[in-house]
Scaffold this motif. Structure first.
Motif, PDB file in Angstrom:
ATOM      1  N   ARG A  32       0.823  -1.216   0.000  1.00  0.00           N
ATOM      2  CA  ARG A  32       0.000   0.000   0.000  1.00  0.00           C
ATOM      3  C   ARG A  32       0.853   1.259   0.000  1.00  0.00           C
ATOM      4  O   ARG A  32       0.530   2.247  -0.662  1.00  0.00           O
ATOM      5  N   LEU A  33       1.978   1.227   0.697  1.00  0.00           N
ATOM      6  CA  LEU A  33       2.813   2.421   0.797  1.00  0.00           C
ATOM      7  C   LEU A  33       3.464   2.772  -0.528  1.00  0.00           C
ATOM      8  O   LEU A  33       3.826   3.932  -0.755  1.00  0.00           O
ATOM      9  N   ASN A  34       3.593   1.794  -1.412  1.00  0.00           N
ATOM     10  CA  ASN A  34       4.293   2.050  -2.665  1.00  0.00           C
ATOM     11  C   ASN A  34       3.372   2.520  -3.779  1.00  0.00           C
ATOM     12  O   ASN A  34       3.844   2.993  -4.799  1.00  0.00           O
ATOM     13  N   GLU A  35       2.068   2.376  -3.630  1.00  0.00           N
ATOM     14  CA  GLU A  35       1.152   2.709  -4.712  1.00  0.00           C
ATOM     15  C   GLU A  35      -0.082   3.436  -4.172  1.00  0.00           C
ATOM     16  O   GLU A  35      -0.635   3.058  -3.153  1.00  0.00           O
ATOM     17  N   GLY A  36      -0.511   4.456  -4.889  1.00  0.00           N
ATOM     18  CA  GLY A  36      -1.741   5.159  -4.528  1.00  0.00           C
ATOM     19  C   GLY A  36      -2.912   4.597  -5.295  1.00  0.00           C
ATOM     20  O   GLY A  36      -3.287   5.125  -6.351  1.00  0.00           O
ATOM     21  N   ILE A  37      -3.517   3.509  -4.806  1.00  0.00           N
ATOM     22  CA  ILE A  37      -4.593   2.835  -5.516  1.00  0.00           C
ATOM     23  C   ILE A  37      -5.839   2.798  -4.650  1.00  0.00           C
ATOM     24  O   ILE A  37      -5.811   3.140  -3.456  1.00  0.00           O
ATOM     25  N   TYR A  38      -6.938   2.366  -5.237  1.00  0.00           N
ATOM     26  CA  TYR A  38      -8.205   2.275  -4.522  1.00  0.00           C
ATOM     27  C   TYR A  38      -8.227   1.034  -3.613  1.00  0.00           C
ATOM     28  O   TYR A  38      -7.410   0.120  -3.751  1.00  0.00           O
ATOM     29  N   PHE A  39      -9.202   1.031  -2.699  1.00  0.00           N
ATOM     30  CA  PHE A  39      -9.296  -0.034  -1.700  1.00  0.00           C
ATOM     31  C   PHE A  39      -9.457  -1.401  -2.371  1.00  0.00           C
ATOM     32  O   PHE A  39      -8.760  -2.359  -2.038  1.00  0.00           O
ATOM     33  N   GLU A  40     -10.386  -1.496  -3.328  1.00  0.00           N
ATOM     34  CA  GLU A  40     -10.641  -2.776  -3.995  1.00  0.00           C
ATOM     35  C   GLU A  40      -9.408  -3.250  -4.770  1.00  0.00           C
ATOM     36  O   GLU A  40      -9.109  -4.448  -4.812  1.00  0.00           O
ATOM     37  N   GLY A 121     -12.781  -0.534  -9.862  1.00  0.00           N
ATOM     38  CA  GLY A 121     -12.449  -0.549 -11.291  1.00  0.00           C
ATOM     39  C   GLY A 121     -11.034  -1.044 -11.507  1.00  0.00           C
ATOM     40  O   GLY A 121     -10.266  -1.247 -10.569  1.00  0.00           O
ATOM     41  N   TRP A 122     -10.681  -1.201 -12.784  1.00  0.00           N
ATOM     42  CA  TRP A 122      -9.391  -1.795 -13.132  1.00  0.00           C
ATOM     43  C   TRP A 122      -8.309  -0.781 -13.442  1.00  0.00           C
ATOM     44  O   TRP A 122      -7.140  -1.145 -13.564  1.00  0.00           O
ATOM     45  N   GLU A 123      -8.643   0.472 -13.621  1.00  0.00           N
ATOM     46  CA  GLU A 123      -7.658   1.467 -14.032  1.00  0.00           C
ATOM     47  C   GLU A 123      -6.708   1.779 -12.885  1.00  0.00           C
ATOM     48  O   GLU A 123      -7.119   2.233 -11.821  1.00  0.00           O
ATOM     49  N   LEU A 124      -5.425   1.552 -13.117  1.00  0.00           N
ATOM     50  CA  LEU A 124      -4.392   1.812 -12.120  1.00  0.00           C
ATOM     51  C   LEU A 124      -3.630   3.086 -12.446  1.00  0.00           C
ATOM     52  O   LEU A 124      -3.587   3.503 -13.604  1.00  0.00           O
ATOM     53  N   THR A 143     -14.795  -7.269 -12.013  1.00  0.00           N
ATOM     54  CA  THR A 143     -14.362  -6.263 -11.037  1.00  0.00           C
ATOM     55  C   THR A 143     -13.228  -6.831 -10.179  1.00  0.00           C
ATOM     56  O   THR A 143     -13.088  -8.055 -10.048  1.00  0.00           O
ATOM     57  N   PRO A 144     -12.413  -5.969  -9.551  1.00  0.00           N
ATOM     58  CA  PRO A 144     -11.371  -6.443  -8.641  1.00  0.00           C
ATOM     59  C   PRO A 144     -11.920  -7.223  -7.457  1.00  0.00           C
ATOM     60  O   PRO A 144     -11.271  -8.172  -6.981  1.00  0.00           O
ATOM     61  N   VAL A 145     -13.100  -6.860  -6.945  1.00  0.00           N
ATOM     62  CA  VAL A 145     -13.679  -7.581  -5.809  1.00  0.00           C
ATOM     63  C   VAL A 145     -14.012  -9.021  -6.201  1.00  0.00           C
ATOM     64  O   VAL A 145     -13.798  -9.964  -5.432  1.00  0.00           O
ATOM     65  N   GLN A 146     -14.519  -9.190  -7.415  1.00  0.00           N
ATOM     66  CA  GLN A 146     -14.810 -10.537  -7.890  1.00  0.00           C
ATOM     67  C   GLN A 146     -13.522 -11.356  -8.006  1.00  0.00           C
ATOM     68  O   GLN A 146     -13.484 -12.537  -7.637  1.00  0.00           O
ATOM     69  N   ALA A 147     -12.461 -10.728  -8.482  1.00  0.00           N
ATOM     70  CA  ALA A 147     -11.173 -11.414  -8.584  1.00  0.00           C
ATOM     71  C   ALA A 147     -10.624 -11.739  -7.196  1.00  0.00           C
ATOM     72  O   ALA A 147     -10.036 -12.805  -6.980  1.00  0.00           O
ATOM     73  N   PHE A 148     -10.810 -10.831  -6.235  1.00  0.00           N
ATOM     74  CA  PHE A 148     -10.383 -11.081  -4.861  1.00  0.00           C
ATOM     75  C   PHE A 148     -11.066 -12.315  -4.288  1.00  0.00           C
ATOM     76  O   PHE A 148     -10.420 -13.162  -3.657  1.00  0.00           O
TER      77      PHE A 148
END
Length: 499
Positions: A32-40, A121-124, A143-148
């Protein structure tokens, strides 16, 4: 079944749960510290991190298997009327342990993502480390949640299958074989991440059962894993139902007689440390000058360069003498010890001088194989240290160089034995080898065929701008020298070298 499950939980202990939670939280927060991404996106990235899964979750899971690897006593098994009924219920009960591990992992992953904004969403962000993985996963999941959820389900099912496999090996092979097989499969899982050549093999390791995306991306990988699981289920069902009294009993190669005595002499600590010191010093010397290298091939070429022909360079020549001369010097001392230390009693025990000679040859061969493996380890060190593990050419080149190193030293060892058989002086044999290596400085086309020092890659045409022998011809030259000298020794040498 409930009592059996409680017993397994008690043997397993709950300390591994806290270890897994702390380790998973640490890995997830570092991502998490290395990337600014969404929770999902963060929780998917954390649960699909194959370094965490291979180097932390999988060892914890395998360590858990050893808590209930062995069968219970007969008084417990008799309560289930048959062994296969006991086995299946015990295996089914271990599903609770795997479920607890995955639940704790999910809790740590979710906790590590607290405070991040939502965005399923998938956009990083540009430059994010997981962009390549997300590009593959978006083709299979909406969706990322489905993949999780799919990753977590795969880890539960795969972990449960791994425990079943370990229980099966534990019953039929015992704890000793279980450790060997499990360790081999774990090493295969680690190598699969690092070596492209291993990925191309139709093999299934623990990583394919535990890491979902290791089965994606190629059209046949998922089918290989599925077929392997099907065969695994059939083998377990048949053997547990009809062959549960059996045991794995593979034949053990047993070395006895004079060969064992000679191997103990060559495997003395001082001799092995001397070989290790030579390999270590040369490897560190090459590594110190290797930061200008651009590929794994360059590292292997530098490590096994040796000395060319038709010229004289001081440091490469001294390096060649040290690298090839160290094991041969130890073998020269060994040869003198074996030939001069024999007695009438030893000759009678060995039944014939040819058997004595065979013992010397086998012991020397094993010694040189160990030396070649040290050089293989040195090559691996450089490939991984400089970050060139992705190039398959470097692996092929390393394998060729190590085989040539063994053939080169083996051929020289046999030549030294032939000279000793004729002269009865081991010093003369060693000096002949030194002179043979020195001949490489003589100008002339014939020097390219000189078998002494031919393992140096500077003498291979494909690697040295066409100068030298082709790789296949160099390999054949060394093989011919070994066959000729070995044939002479077995035919005439035993009568001369052992008197």
């Amino acid at each position: 079944m409930a009592a059996l499950s409680k017993k397994n939980f008690r043997l397993w202990g709950y300390g591994k749960v806290f270890v897994l939670f702390a380790g998973c939280l640490l890995f997830s927060v570092s991502g998490r510290l290395n990337e600014g991404i969404y929770f999902e996106q963060h929780i998917l990235s954390a649960v699909s991190d194959h370094y965490y899964l291979t180097c932390f979750l999988l060892p914890v899971l395998l360590l858990s298997c050893f808590s209930f690897l062995e069968d219970d006593g007969e008084n417990v098994i008799l309560r289930f009327q048959s062994y296969h009924s006991y086995f299946y219920r015990k295996w089914l009960g271990t599903g609770g342990i795997v479920l607890l591990l995955i639940a704790v992992q999910s809790a740590a992953v979710l906790l590590s993502g607290m405070g991040l904004p939502g965005g399923n969403g998938w956009e990083l962000p540009e430059g994010a480390a997981g962009a390549e993985l997300f590009f593959v996963l978006r083709q299979y999941f909406s969706t990322p949640v489905q993949a999780f959820a799919a990753f977590s389900a795969c880890q539960f099912f795969g972990g449960w299958m791994i425990i079943g496999f370990c229980m099966w090996i534990g019953h039929f092979g015992g704890r000793k074989w279980s450790v060997r097989v499990i360790l081999a499969l774990y090493i295969l899982s680690v190598l699969w991440m690092k070596i492209p050549a291993v990925r191309s093999l139709p093999l299934t390791g623990f990583n394919h059962l535990l890491i979902l995306h290791h089965n994606l991306g190629t059209h046949h990988r998922f089918a290989v894993t599925g077929i392997t699981l099907l065969l695994f289920a059939i083998i377990i069902t048949v053997t547990v139902r009809f062959g549960w009294r059996g045991r794995i009993s593979l034949p053990r190669p047993r070395i006895s007689g004079m060969t064992a005595c000679y191997l103990r002499e060559l495997a003395a600590r001082q001799k092995l440390l001397a070989l290790f010191a030579v390999v270590l010093v040369i490897t560190l010397y090459k590594a110190g000058a290797g930061f200008r290298l651009q590929s794994g091939q360059e590292w292997v070429y530098s490590l096994f360069a040796g000395h060319g022909t038709g010229c004289f360079r001081v440091f490469p020549f001294l390096e060649m003498l040290i690298v090839n001369g160290a094991p041969l010097y130890l073998l020269a001392a060994f040869l003198e010890w074996t030939a001069s230390g024999q007695s009438y009693f030893i000759s009678v025990r060995a039944e014939s001088r040819r058997k004595l000679l065979s013992g010397i040859l086998w012991a020397g061969t094993g010694f040189l194989v160990a030396y070649a493996l040290l050089w293989f380890a040195a090559g691996l060190f450089g490939i991984f240290f400089f970050g060139y593990a992705d190039g398959i050419t470097a692996w092929k080149m390393l394998l060729y160089a190590v085989i040539m190193k063994f053939l080169d030293t083996m051929g020289q060892y046999l030549v030294m034995m032939c000279v000793y058989a004729v002269s009865r002086q081991v010093t003369i044999g060693f000096l002949v080898l030194a002179a043979g290596n020195l001949l490489c400085v003589v100008p002339g086309q014939w020097v390219s065929y000189l078998p002494f020092g031919l393992s140096g890659l500077t003498r291979i045409a494909e690697l040295n701008s066409g100068a030298g022998l082709p790789a296949a011809a160099a390999l054949g030259t060394e093989a011919i020298v070994i066959m000729l000298t070995l044939g002479w020794l077995l035919t005439f040498g035993s009568k001369k070298i052992l008197v």
